[in-house]
Design an enzyme around this catalytic site. Sequence first.
Site, PDB file in Angstrom:
ATOM      1  N   CYS A 132     -12.714  43.590  -5.139  1.00 17.94           N
ATOM      2  CA  CYS A 132     -14.044  42.983  -5.335  1.00 17.94           C
ATOM      3  C   CYS A 132     -14.884  43.745  -6.355  1.00 17.94           C
ATOM      4  CB  CYS A 132     -14.800  42.914  -4.011  1.00 17.94           C
ATOM      5  SG  CYS A 132     -13.908  42.022  -2.747  1.00 17.94           S
ATOM      6  N   HIS A 272     -22.545  42.308  -4.885  1.00 13.83           N
ATOM      7  CA  HIS A 272     -21.337  41.619  -4.429  1.00 13.83           C
ATOM      8  C   HIS A 272     -21.710  40.751  -3.229  1.00 13.83           C
ATOM      9  CE1 HIS A 272     -17.356  40.673  -3.277  1.00 13.83           C
ATOM     10  NE2 HIS A 272     -17.316  41.472  -2.224  1.00 13.83           N
ATOM     11  N   ASN A 302     -17.253  34.848  -0.112  1.00 15.13           N
ATOM     12  CA  ASN A 302     -16.857  36.031  -0.875  1.00 15.13           C
ATOM     13  C   ASN A 302     -15.742  35.634  -1.844  1.00 15.13           C
ATOM     14  OD1 ASN A 302     -15.829  38.455  -1.778  1.00 15.13           O
ATOM     15  ND2 ASN A 302     -15.729  39.410   0.244  1.00 15.13           N
TER      16      ASN A 302
HETATM   17  O1  UT7 Z   1     -15.372  41.943  -0.204  1.00 15.76           O
HETATM   18  C1  UT7 Z   1     -14.817  43.080   0.388  1.00 15.76           C
HETATM   19  C2  UT7 Z   1     -15.715  43.652   1.353  1.00 15.76           C
HETATM   20  N1  UT7 Z   1     -15.735  42.896   2.558  1.00 15.76           N
HETATM   21  C3  UT7 Z   1     -16.768  43.030   3.344  1.00 15.76           C
HETATM   22  O2  UT7 Z   1     -17.669  43.736   2.962  1.00 15.76           O
HETATM   23  C4  UT7 Z   1     -16.791  42.389   4.695  1.00 15.76           C
HETATM   24  C5  UT7 Z   1     -17.351  43.359   5.700  1.00 15.76           C
HETATM   25  N2  UT7 Z   1     -17.369  42.930   7.098  1.00 15.76           N
HETATM   26  C6  UT7 Z   1     -18.140  41.904   7.535  1.00 15.76           C
HETATM   27  O3  UT7 Z   1     -18.754  41.197   6.762  1.00 15.76           O
HETATM   28  C7  UT7 Z   1     -18.246  41.696   9.030  1.00 15.76           C
HETATM   29  O4  UT7 Z   1     -17.713  42.819   9.690  1.00 15.76           O
HETATM   30  C8  UT7 Z   1     -17.540  40.416   9.536  1.00 15.76           C
HETATM   31  C9  UT7 Z   1     -18.308  39.193   9.089  1.00 15.76           C
HETATM   32  C10 UT7 Z   1     -16.131  40.358   9.019  1.00 15.76           C
HETATM   33  C11 UT7 Z   1     -17.507  40.424  11.057  1.00 15.76           C
HETATM   34  O5  UT7 Z   1     -18.808  40.573  11.589  1.00 15.76           O
HETATM   35  P1  UT7 Z   1     -19.071  41.620  12.774  1.00 15.76           P
HETATM   36  O6  UT7 Z   1     -20.464  41.479  13.167  1.00 15.76           O
HETATM   37  O7  UT7 Z   1     -18.626  42.963  12.274  1.00 15.76           O
HETATM   38  O8  UT7 Z   1     -18.155  41.051  13.919  1.00 15.76           O
HETATM   39  P2  UT7 Z   1     -16.934  41.736  14.689  1.00 15.76           P
HETATM   40  O9  UT7 Z   1     -15.767  41.912  13.795  1.00 15.76           O
HETATM   41  O10 UT7 Z   1     -17.442  42.921  15.397  1.00 15.76           O
HETATM   42  O11 UT7 Z   1     -16.620  40.623  15.733  1.00 15.76           O
HETATM   43  C12 UT7 Z   1     -17.533  40.271  16.743  1.00 15.76           C
HETATM   44  C13 UT7 Z   1     -16.926  39.184  17.604  1.00 15.76           C
HETATM   45  C14 UT7 Z   1     -15.504  39.468  18.056  1.00 15.76           C
HETATM   46  O12 UT7 Z   1     -15.388  39.002  19.371  1.00 15.76           O
HETATM   47  P3  UT7 Z   1     -15.373  40.021  20.607  1.00 15.76           P
HETATM   48  O13 UT7 Z   1     -14.224  40.935  20.354  1.00 15.76           O
HETATM   49  O14 UT7 Z   1     -16.707  40.731  20.528  1.00 15.76           O
HETATM   50  O15 UT7 Z   1     -15.233  39.122  21.775  1.00 15.76           O
HETATM   51  C15 UT7 Z   1     -14.662  38.604  17.150  1.00 15.76           C
HETATM   52  O16 UT7 Z   1     -13.459  38.195  17.748  1.00 15.76           O
HETATM   53  O17 UT7 Z   1     -16.866  37.968  16.829  1.00 15.76           O
HETATM   54  C16 UT7 Z   1     -15.558  37.422  16.939  1.00 15.76           C
HETATM   55  N3  UT7 Z   1     -15.275  36.685  15.721  1.00 15.76           N
HETATM   56  C17 UT7 Z   1     -15.583  35.395  15.563  1.00 15.76           C
HETATM   57  N4  UT7 Z   1     -16.160  34.500  16.371  1.00 15.76           N
HETATM   58  C18 UT7 Z   1     -16.335  33.255  15.903  1.00 15.76           C
HETATM   59  C19 UT7 Z   1     -14.713  37.163  14.589  1.00 15.76           C
HETATM   60  N5  UT7 Z   1     -14.637  36.175  13.688  1.00 15.76           N
HETATM   61  C20 UT7 Z   1     -15.167  35.072  14.263  1.00 15.76           C
HETATM   62  C21 UT7 Z   1     -15.366  33.754  13.833  1.00 15.76           C
HETATM   63  N6  UT7 Z   1     -15.953  32.872  14.682  1.00 15.76           N
HETATM   64  N7  UT7 Z   1     -15.003  33.335  12.602  1.00 15.76           N
END
Ligand code: UT7
Length: 345
Positions: A132, A272, A302
């Site tokens: 990225c 980004h 993204n």
């Molecule tokens: O371009 C390269 C750089 N990339 C980035 O900078 C991305 C960085 N990361 C992020 O943007 C975020 O971490 C995410 C958007 C990927 C995830 O957000 P988060 O607030 O960190 O969520 P999480 O991974 O902690 O997940 C929270 C919950 C989980 O459920 P449990 O384990 O708490 O029950 C996931 O399973 O959300 C769940 N989850 C979803 N639920 C509904 C993960 N993806 C989804 C989804 N829909 N699509």
Amino acid sequence: MSPTTKPKFKNPRAKYNFQGRTCSIAGVGSYVPHKILTNADLEKMVNTSDEWITTRTGIKERHIAAKDEFTSDLGAKAALRAMQTAGITADEIDLIIVATITPDMPFPSTAALVQRKLGAHRAAAFDLEAACSGFIYALEVAQQFIMSRTYDTVLVIGAEKLSSIVDWQDRNTCVLFGDGAGAAILRNRPNAHGLLTAVMGADGRKANLLFMAGGGSRCPASAQSVDARMHYLRMEGKETFKSAVQAMQTAATEALRRCEIDISRIKLIVPHQANLRIIEAVGKRLGAQPEQLFVNLHKYGNTSAASVAIALDEAVRSGRVQSGDLLLLVVFGAGLTWGAAVIEW
Ligand code: UT7
């Protein structure tokens, strides 16, 4: 400038003797494929919801390339728009650099395929891979070629068909990404400014946070690698998020320091576009006002190396950037890699 007028900024490159060479961005352009995939469409594909995607990321929809539309097609279309803005023809281009993690194929380079599509037969061509962060890396490489008198006109492209490496069964990642391309023409133009400084960084110790395991020399494609779904990208979202905020803040601060300006002098921050919460956190840590932040990820998700390139083009076309304005570009991606650039428009 009268002797008493305070300079607008320090040009960190001024200490080098470039014998009258200055490099500026003569034109930008972007292209996204026609097909739109909304959050509602994704609700039918994986266990997710518009509410989760919107509140956790800010993304509402993304563009998806057609089966017969490749990264080089997206890149060439963005390039044509940038060439039109810059008022140049294909035979004026000396070098093409394509930043991408989704090349049409491992080789030849996507840059060579773009060269053919544009008919830019004089141009040298190569790809650059910094995920990225690729567009800022490529801008800096292009600038170095121009300042060293190797080339006068360089086409820089960030282009991705991420839909080709997204696991459409993995809700953790498939809601985040989209396809598209952005391009810039860099030229030697006397008395014009451009990239005042570019900070680039990497930390390979965190390579395991965001990767695609299959298809390289470590794990060539095989029936087993396909069965194990190794040809899709994987990400540790939370850790990547934390690293992104920290690295983007550090890179942006260093770029501002080199130019001896504070954030209030920046007309627009073009970050980004990975996650609205990352953009807002970085803006807050830098002490920026919300109106200084350019955001378009609700429309595209993204798009990796294309992200900041598309955003820059949209920012310019929307009239939010005028000649003489200072812009701060700041990026983060797999590698890990990061970068920040101050541009005088
Ligand atoms: O371009 C390269 C750089 N990339 C980035 O900078 C991305 C960085 N990361 C992020 O943007 C975020 O971490 C995410 C958007 C990927 C995830 O957000 P988060 O607030 O960190 O969520 P999480 O991974 O902690 O997940 C929270 C919950 C989980 O459920 P449990 O384990 O708490 O029950 C996931 O399973 O959300 C769940 N989850 C979803 N639920 C509904 C993960 N993806 C989804 C989804 N829909 N699509």
